[in-house]
Design a protein around this motif. Structure first.
Motif, PDB file in Angstrom:
ATOM      1  N   LYS A   3       7.417 -16.363 -11.264  1.00 14.44           N
ATOM      2  CA  LYS A   3       6.952 -15.911  -9.950  1.00 14.44           C
ATOM      3  C   LYS A   3       7.165 -14.412  -9.747  1.00 14.44           C
ATOM      4  CE  LYS A   3       7.767 -20.453  -7.856  1.00 14.44           C
ATOM      5  NZ  LYS A   3       8.478 -21.228  -6.813  1.00 14.44           N
ATOM      6  N   ALA A   4       7.133 -13.662 -10.825  1.00 16.20           N
ATOM      7  CA  ALA A   4       7.267 -12.206 -10.725  1.00 16.20           C
ATOM      8  C   ALA A   4       6.090 -11.650  -9.941  1.00 16.20           C
ATOM      9  CB  ALA A   4       7.314 -11.587 -12.123  1.00 16.20           C
ATOM     10  N   PRO A   5       6.342 -10.855  -8.909  1.00 16.91           N
ATOM     11  CA  PRO A   5       5.248 -10.346  -8.070  1.00 16.91           C
ATOM     12  C   PRO A   5       4.263  -9.486  -8.859  1.00 16.91           C
ATOM     13  CG  PRO A   5       7.372 -10.012  -7.008  1.00 16.91           C
ATOM     14  CD  PRO A   5       7.664 -10.430  -8.413  1.00 16.91           C
ATOM     15  N   ALA A   6       2.989  -9.720  -8.627  1.00 18.59           N
ATOM     16  CA  ALA A   6       1.933  -8.943  -9.291  1.00 18.59           C
ATOM     17  C   ALA A   6       1.544  -7.793  -8.372  1.00 18.59           C
ATOM     18  CB  ALA A   6       0.742  -9.837  -9.606  1.00 18.59           C
ATOM     19  N   ILE A   7       2.403  -6.792  -8.305  1.00 19.61           N
ATOM     20  CA  ILE A   7       2.227  -5.713  -7.338  1.00 19.61           C
ATOM     21  C   ILE A   7       1.009  -4.861  -7.654  1.00 19.61           C
ATOM     22  CG2 ILE A   7       3.292  -3.646  -6.358  1.00 19.61           C
ATOM     23  CD1 ILE A   7       6.019  -4.995  -6.870  1.00 19.61           C
ATOM     24  N   ALA A   8       0.877  -4.444  -8.902  1.00 19.81           N
ATOM     25  CA  ALA A   8      -0.263  -3.598  -9.271  1.00 19.81           C
ATOM     26  C   ALA A   8      -1.575  -4.349  -9.106  1.00 19.81           C
ATOM     27  CB  ALA A   8      -0.102  -3.114 -10.714  1.00 19.81           C
ATOM     28  N   GLU A   9      -1.575  -5.615  -9.500  1.00 16.12           N
ATOM     29  CA  GLU A   9      -2.788  -6.420  -9.380  1.00 16.12           C
ATOM     30  C   GLU A   9      -3.177  -6.618  -7.918  1.00 16.12           C
ATOM     31  OE1 GLU A   9      -0.722  -7.581 -13.234  1.00 16.12           O
ATOM     32  OE2 GLU A   9      -0.143  -7.056 -11.193  1.00 16.12           O
ATOM     33  N   LEU A  10      -2.174  -6.814  -7.071  1.00 17.78           N
ATOM     34  CA  LEU A  10      -2.447  -6.950  -5.639  1.00 17.78           C
ATOM     35  C   LEU A  10      -3.134  -5.698  -5.101  1.00 17.78           C
ATOM     36  CD1 LEU A  10      -2.189  -8.229  -2.818  1.00 17.78           C
ATOM     37  CD2 LEU A  10       0.110  -7.265  -2.687  1.00 17.78           C
ATOM     38  N   GLY A  11      -2.646  -4.544  -5.530  1.00 15.23           N
ATOM     39  CA  GLY A  11      -3.242  -3.296  -5.087  1.00 15.23           C
ATOM     40  C   GLY A  11      -4.711  -3.202  -5.452  1.00 15.23           C
ATOM     41  N   GLU A  12      -5.054  -3.664  -6.648  1.00 16.58           N
ATOM     42  CA  GLU A  12      -6.454  -3.609  -7.086  1.00 16.58           C
ATOM     43  C   GLU A  12      -7.322  -4.574  -6.279  1.00 16.58           C
ATOM     44  OE1 GLU A  12      -7.728  -1.359  -9.169  1.00 16.58           O
ATOM     45  OE2 GLU A  12      -5.687  -0.540  -9.160  1.00 16.58           O
ATOM     46  N   VAL A  13      -6.806  -5.772  -6.049  1.00 11.74           N
ATOM     47  CA  VAL A  13      -7.554  -6.755  -5.251  1.00 11.74           C
ATOM     48  C   VAL A  13      -7.743  -6.235  -3.827  1.00 11.74           C
ATOM     49  CG1 VAL A  13      -7.465  -9.069  -4.227  1.00 11.74           C
ATOM     50  CG2 VAL A  13      -6.820  -8.739  -6.630  1.00 11.74           C
ATOM     51  N   PHE A  14      -6.685  -5.690  -3.277  1.00 13.85           N
ATOM     52  CA  PHE A  14      -6.688  -5.173  -1.916  1.00 13.85           C
ATOM     53  C   PHE A  14      -7.746  -4.081  -1.741  1.00 13.85           C
ATOM     54  CE2 PHE A  14      -4.418  -2.895   1.600  1.00 13.85           C
ATOM     55  CZ  PHE A  14      -4.354  -3.968   2.474  1.00 13.85           C
ATOM     56  N   GLU A  15      -7.730  -3.119  -2.657  1.00 15.22           N
ATOM     57  CA  GLU A  15      -8.701  -2.028  -2.591  1.00 15.22           C
ATOM     58  C   GLU A  15     -10.116  -2.523  -2.876  1.00 15.22           C
ATOM     59  OE1 GLU A  15      -8.164   1.136  -1.737  1.00 15.22           O
ATOM     60  OE2 GLU A  15      -5.995   0.927  -1.480  1.00 15.22           O
ATOM     61  N   GLY A  16     -10.224  -3.462  -3.815  1.00  9.39           N
ATOM     62  CA  GLY A  16     -11.543  -3.993  -4.160  1.00  9.39           C
ATOM     63  C   GLY A  16     -12.193  -4.728  -3.004  1.00  9.39           C
ATOM     64  N   MET A  17     -11.392  -5.506  -2.265  1.00 13.57           N
ATOM     65  CA  MET A  17     -11.932  -6.203  -1.100  1.00 13.57           C
ATOM     66  C   MET A  17     -12.394  -5.217  -0.035  1.00 13.57           C
ATOM     67  SD  MET A  17     -12.012  -9.445  -1.634  1.00 13.57           S
ATOM     68  CE  MET A  17     -12.162 -10.160  -0.004  1.00 13.57           C
ATOM     69  N   LYS A  18     -11.630  -4.156   0.156  1.00 17.57           N
ATOM     70  CA  LYS A  18     -12.033  -3.124   1.115  1.00 17.57           C
ATOM     71  C   LYS A  18     -13.375  -2.502   0.704  1.00 17.57           C
ATOM     72  CE  LYS A  18     -10.653   0.980   0.767  1.00 17.57           C
ATOM     73  NZ  LYS A  18     -11.126   2.263   0.169  1.00 17.57           N
ATOM     74  N   ASP A  19     -13.517  -2.231  -0.581  1.00 17.27           N
ATOM     75  CA  ASP A  19     -14.765  -1.634  -1.070  1.00 17.27           C
ATOM     76  C   ASP A  19     -15.942  -2.595  -0.908  1.00 17.27           C
ATOM     77  OD1 ASP A  19     -13.372   0.649  -1.736  1.00 17.27           O
ATOM     78  OD2 ASP A  19     -13.135   0.104  -3.850  1.00 17.27           O
ATOM     79  N   LEU A  20     -15.655  -3.910  -0.902  1.00 17.15           N
ATOM     80  CA  LEU A  20     -16.690  -4.915  -0.684  1.00 17.15           C
ATOM     81  C   LEU A  20     -16.950  -5.163   0.809  1.00 17.15           C
ATOM     82  CD1 LEU A  20     -15.662  -7.525  -3.431  1.00 17.15           C
ATOM     83  CD2 LEU A  20     -17.733  -6.101  -3.425  1.00 17.15           C
ATOM     84  N   GLY A  21     -16.161  -4.513   1.657  1.00 15.90           N
ATOM     85  CA  GLY A  21     -16.390  -4.633   3.089  1.00 15.90           C
ATOM     86  C   GLY A  21     -15.528  -5.635   3.802  1.00 15.90           C
ATOM     87  N   VAL A  22     -14.373  -6.005   3.209  1.00 21.17           N
ATOM     88  CA  VAL A  22     -13.454  -6.950   3.836  1.00 21.17           C
ATOM     89  C   VAL A  22     -12.079  -6.285   3.950  1.00 21.17           C
ATOM     90  CG1 VAL A  22     -12.357  -9.220   3.733  1.00 21.17           C
ATOM     91  CG2 VAL A  22     -14.694  -8.916   2.874  1.00 21.17           C
ATOM     92  N   LEU A  23     -11.555  -6.178   5.167  1.00 20.35           N
ATOM     93  CA  LEU A  23     -10.245  -5.587   5.397  1.00 20.35           C
ATOM     94  C   LEU A  23      -9.208  -6.693   5.504  1.00 20.35           C
ATOM     95  CD1 LEU A  23     -11.205  -2.880   8.056  1.00 20.35           C
ATOM     96  CD2 LEU A  23     -11.122  -2.656   5.546  1.00 20.35           C
ATOM     97  N   MET A  24      -8.189  -6.624   4.642  1.00 21.95           N
ATOM     98  CA  MET A  24      -7.139  -7.640   4.623  1.00 21.95           C
ATOM     99  C   MET A  24      -5.776  -6.971   4.845  1.00 21.95           C
ATOM    100  SD  MET A  24      -8.375 -10.194   1.574  1.00 21.95           S
ATOM    101  CE  MET A  24      -7.363  -9.368   0.377  1.00 21.95           C
ATOM    102  N   GLY A  25      -4.757  -7.780   4.997  1.00 16.77           N
ATOM    103  CA  GLY A  25      -3.405  -7.274   5.150  1.00 16.77           C
ATOM    104  C   GLY A  25      -2.555  -7.655   3.960  1.00 16.77           C
ATOM    105  N   LYS A  26      -1.402  -7.021   3.843  1.00 16.10           N
ATOM    106  CA  LYS A  26      -0.446  -7.379   2.798  1.00 16.10           C
ATOM    107  C   LYS A  26       0.952  -7.312   3.388  1.00 16.10           C
ATOM    108  CE  LYS A  26      -0.630  -2.636   0.964  1.00 16.10           C
ATOM    109  NZ  LYS A  26      -0.861  -1.802  -0.246  1.00 16.10           N
ATOM    110  N   GLY A  27       1.835  -8.132   2.864  1.00 14.52           N
ATOM    111  CA  GLY A  27       3.203  -8.180   3.372  1.00 14.52           C
ATOM    112  C   GLY A  27       4.130  -8.747   2.327  1.00 14.52           C
ATOM    113  N   GLY A  28       5.404  -8.875   2.716  1.00 12.12           N
ATOM    114  CA  GLY A  28       6.388  -9.412   1.785  1.00 12.12           C
ATOM    115  C   GLY A  28       7.168  -8.336   1.072  1.00 12.12           C
TER     116      GLY A  28
END
Length: 374
Positions: A349-374
């Motif tokens: 269960k090691a956090p995928a921090i870098a991967e999260l960043g890519e998904v987060f930015e990619g969703m924004k570029d696709l027009g979806v704004l999300m949040g992150k926490g933890g």
């Protein structure tokens, strides 16, 4: 200043579920203004109520009576279970939680407050001490009288979804870190800033019983889970079958207005009668008119049922993605308060921090704004 994305997004307009930047690009707001927009950006009925009150009276204080404030208080407590009949209006979730601590300590005569690791309750000097994440703690004196219990995290915790096992840590904490009498216990039902982490099943009933046996009161932080967001209940605490002694609420209460509230019992409220309680902006008529409109829209447009229907569909789709991608370690939440946790390895269960960043930015570029926490 904390920016949400690598390249900051400038938002200039909102309409229901959509936000628009300065160039007119449309985004789906899947974060709801940090779990704040409960009935849609610039909902016409809410805007009309605010504008109407603005033309009549913008400001009074708590030293005067005002019909909007009084009627709103009645409508709000009508949504509460049990003997939660007294409302104090304030301006933010931090201020509401500050006041909840004051009420608990004044009523019980005790000082120690039990909070949860990974919890979040605000950024004031007092509520910063409640937070169980270093991210939100400035290196200043804080947390006097605050005791942090083990987080009942069904995904990462040592006891899985067994709430009663986690509650044993609270008993140990009271026995070893307090006089044996406590002022209270505070928790979110789903930890929002902590990563949309629900509390293990059966946790709150066991802890509430324990805390009350040691003289304390139970505080439910409904800043993010309230007003039907979880779908299955109007208040998050109802999903665990408990009735708190004090409830704090903000964010969705005003759909973005600077509005918050503390609701408690007449007996607990009476503890503040020893001194004068005053709030310059609490119960502002304009915010009260907006808050009343939010309640009407939630009922009229079946927002809570909508959270069930859309949330269940989204959960199903997210779990389908989880079955295809090992990167998704967990999918969780209720209604329209949902989260997924990305991990490098499902065993560790090691956090995928870098991967999260890519998904987060990619969703924004696709027009979806999300949040992150933890």
């Amino acid at each position: 200043m904390f920016w949400h994305f690598r390249e900051p997004v400038m938002i200039t307009e909102g309409k229901m579920q959509y936000l628009f930047d300065e160039k007119g690009r449309r985004y789906l707001d899947a974060f709801a203004g940090i779990v704040t927009v409960s009935v849609g950006h610039c909902h016409p009925e809410v805007v009309a109520a605010i504008n109407r009150q603005n033309s009549l009276l913008q400001h009074t204080t708590t030293i005067y009576l005002n019909n909007e404030v009084a009627e709103y208080a009645k409508e709000l407590v009508d949504k509460m279970p049990g003997n939660l009949k007294v409302v104090y209006f304030v301006n933010s979730g931090s201020e509401a939680n500050d006041m909840a601590l004051l009420l608990a300590r004044a009523y019980t005569g005790s000082y120690d407050i039990i909070a949860l690791r990974n919890g979040y309750h605000g950024m004031s000097a007092e509520t910063m001490g409640l937070c169980g994440q270093h991210t939100w703690k400035q290196p200043v004196p804080q947390g006097f009288g605050i005791r942090h219990a083990m987080n009942p995290d069904p995904y990462r915790g040592p006891f899985g979804n067994d709430g009663k096992r986690y509650a044993e840590d609270v008993a140990d904490l009271i026995a070893g870190a307090t006089s044996g009498q406590v002022a209270g216990f505070i928790a979110e039902t789903i930890q929002g800033v902590g990563g949309t982490v629900p509390l293990a099943s059966g946790y709150l009933p066991a802890v509430y019983e324990l805390v009350r046996a040691h003289g304390g009161v139970c505080i439910a932080d409904e800043v993010q889970t309230g007003f039907g967001r979880t779908g299955s209940a109007f208040w998050g605490f109802q999903n665990q079958g408990v009735v708190p002694d004090i409830v704090t609420m903000a964010k969705g209460i005003g759909n973005g207005l600077p509005l918050a509230a503390v609701v408690t019992t007449p007996e607990i409220a009476a503890a503040l009668a020893k001194r004068i309680h005053f709030n310059t902006f609490g119960g502002n008529p304009v915010c009260s008119a907006g808050g009343r409109a939010v309640l009407r829209v939630i009922d009229k447009e079946r927002i809570q049922q909508h959270a069930v229907e859309v949330g269940d569909h989204l959960l199903q789709r997210l779990r389908a993605l989880q079955s295809k991608h090992d990167l998704i370690g967990d999918v969780r939440g209720q209604g329209l308060m949902l989260g997924l946790e990305l991990v490098k390895d499902r065993e560790t269960k090691a956090p995928a921090i870098a991967e999260l960043g890519e998904v987060f930015e990619g969703m924004k570029d696709l027009g979806v704004l999300m949040g992150k926490g933890g």
